[in-house]
Design a protein around this motif. Structure first.
Motif, mmCIF file in Angstrom:
data_model
loop_
_atom_site.group_PDB
_atom_site.id
_atom_site.type_symbol
_atom_site.label_atom_id
_atom_site.label_comp_id
_atom_site.label_asym_id
_atom_site.label_seq_id
_atom_site.Cartn_x
_atom_site.Cartn_y
_atom_site.Cartn_z
ATOM 1 N N THR A 154 2.501 -3.560 -5.850
ATOM 2 C CA THR A 154 1.283 -3.015 -5.017
ATOM 3 C C THR A 154 0.030 -2.951 -5.147
ATOM 4 O OG1 THR A 154 0.531 -1.798 -6.799
ATOM 5 C CG2 THR A 154 2.634 -0.533 -6.332
ATOM 6 N N ARG A 187 1.198 -1.324 -0.120
ATOM 7 C CA ARG A 187 -0.413 -0.227 0.107
ATOM 8 C C ARG A 187 1.104 1.744 -0.183
ATOM 9 N NH1 ARG A 187 -5.174 -1.611 1.644
ATOM 10 N NH2 ARG A 187 -5.398 -3.393 2.215
ATOM 11 N N GLU A 188 0.557 2.243 -0.664
ATOM 12 C CA GLU A 188 1.285 3.142 -1.369
ATOM 13 C C GLU A 188 0.638 4.605 -0.750
ATOM 14 O OE1 GLU A 188 4.521 1.956 -4.689
ATOM 15 O OE2 GLU A 188 2.775 3.037 -5.329
ATOM 16 N N TYR A 189 1.761 5.206 -0.178
ATOM 17 C CA TYR A 189 1.431 6.503 0.184
ATOM 18 C C TYR A 189 2.380 7.832 -0.628
ATOM 19 C CZ TYR A 189 0.378 11.190 1.982
ATOM 20 O OH TYR A 189 -0.454 13.015 2.437
ATOM 21 N N GLY A 190 1.670 8.820 -2.053
ATOM 22 C CA GLY A 190 3.483 9.528 -2.142
ATOM 23 C C GLY A 190 4.472 8.463 -2.904
ATOM 24 N N ASN A 191 4.046 8.069 -3.566
ATOM 25 C CA ASN A 191 4.763 6.531 -4.054
ATOM 26 C C ASN A 191 5.392 5.709 -3.692
ATOM 27 O OD1 ASN A 191 3.711 7.116 -7.080
ATOM 28 N ND2 ASN A 191 4.727 8.847 -7.416
ATOM 29 N N LYS A 192 5.877 5.184 -2.233
ATOM 30 C CA LYS A 192 6.200 5.288 -2.046
ATOM 31 C C LYS A 192 5.196 3.835 -0.476
ATOM 32 C CE LYS A 192 9.495 8.276 -1.321
ATOM 33 N NZ LYS A 192 10.658 9.016 -0.339
ATOM 34 N N LYS A 211 3.413 2.992 3.154
ATOM 35 C CA LYS A 211 3.056 3.448 3.687
ATOM 36 C C LYS A 211 3.880 2.880 4.945
ATOM 37 C CE LYS A 211 -1.899 4.245 2.391
ATOM 38 N NZ LYS A 211 -3.220 4.107 3.050
ATOM 39 N N ASP A 212 3.304 4.355 6.055
ATOM 40 C CA ASP A 212 4.503 3.903 7.072
ATOM 41 C C ASP A 212 4.453 2.226 7.692
ATOM 42 O OD1 ASP A 212 5.801 6.314 6.710
ATOM 43 O OD2 ASP A 212 4.652 7.103 8.544
#
Length: 324
Positions: A275, A244-249, A251-252
């Motif tokens: 992804t 799961r990405e946030y800003g193409n990275k 997630k924490d």
């Protein structure tokens, strides 16, 4: 041109981590890599010829290729031969009078619009393959003369003997393994040049990866001591799934697990990952790989690119592994 397939087992003791998804889409991904990507790696067959082997009694790879209805019709009404039948033949006879080609389904992966990938074939599984491990365990060949590993060495060589009859016709053979380390999986590892471990970056899914690597090393040592000329089955890498990405990275929460895995396994973790999203499930519902919807569905387009990146990383790294 004479081929000698690179044979790859896709394994994890855990279920639901993406073994079938990775196996299926690596075969398809190879069909979508460009000539410029493949030629420097000496893959002169464009696209590469691939055999998919469904070694799991859940038969998910078969269903991905054929749909559930077609697969059930094939094995229950048409009584088509499967890997279960081949293993039985090779278990009971050192040189069985069967032609492995009769069990292989040619060009069985659909690319969309009633077209198929002509360079992908399938050796299908059967739900009764779940009993095959028990049959292998209790079976004993009469008057078997080999003494290495007692008289049971042939029980690990069944799949290798099957695939050796067709290996020269393919560039890659991908084996979708069951989520265990029973005889069928050990056969797959014996027959393979290398293996891949798919995982989801959560604590439960990634637990046990170290155990897999240690067990494969133990099997390599056992086979190497028993079989002259045996070459170790090498780890190509660990492929992360459902990121799961946030800003193409990532997630924490997933990034934290990924960093732990990278600290443990260093270069074994693939840089590219698959992804999370509905692209693959949506395509699968229609009986297609994710590439079939890439032009009409944004998440399918993104996941298609992920598959191509993973595939190129795989062929690049596996090309430089030494299998001798």
């Amino acid at each position: 041109m004479t081929r000698k397939a690179k044979t790859v087992s896709v394994i994890n003791w855990k279920g639901g981590v993406g073994k079938t998804t990775l196996t299926y889409h690596l075969a398809v991904g190879l069909q979508h890599l460009s000539r410029d990507q493949l030629e420097p790696l000496a893959y002169k067959n464009m696209p590469p010829k691939v055999l998919l082997v469904d070694a799991d009694a859940q038969c998910n790879l078969c269903i991905s290729c054929l749909t559930a209805e077609q697969f059930e019709h094939m094995i229950y009404r048409d009584k088509a031969g499967t890997l279960k039948d081949l293993i039985k033949h090779f278990l009971e006879n050192e040189r069985p009078p069967v032609d492995v080609h009769d069990y292989i389904l040619p060009s069985c992966v659909r690319s969309g619009n009633d077209e198929v990938y002509t360079n992908i074939d399938l050796l299908p599984s059967h739900p009764d393959l779940i009993y095959t491990d028990m049959n292998i365990a209790v079976y004993s060949r009469p008057n078997f003369r080999k003494q290495l590993l007692g008289s049971d060495l042939y029980k690990f060589q069944l799949l290798d003997n099957i695939l050796n009859t067709v290996k020269h016709e393919y560039d890659f053979i991908f084996i979708d393994c069951p989520p265990n380390l029973n005889y069928v999986t050990q056969n797959a590892l014996y027959a393979s040049d290398c293996y891949l471990i798919p995982t989801i970056p959560d604590k439960l899914s990634s637990y046990g990866i170290l155990s897999i690597i240690h067990k494969v090393n133990d099997l390599n040592q056992m086979f190497r001591s028993a079989v002259k000329g045996y070459t170790d089955t090498k780890l190509v890498g660990i492929v992360l799934n459902q990121i799961r990405e946030y800003g193409n990275k990532p997630k924490d929460t997933q990034a934290y697990i990924i960093n732990i895995l990278k600290s443990m396994f260093h270069t074994e973790i693939f840089e590219n990952y698959l992804t999370y999203g509905d692209g693959i499930p949506k395509a699968s519902a229609f009986g297609y790989p994710v590439f079939a919807l890439a032009r009409s569905h944004p998440n399918s387009e993104k996941q298609s690119q992920c598959v191509k990146n993973i595939t190129f990383e795989f062929v690049t790294y596996s090309h430089h592994l030494r299998f001798a």
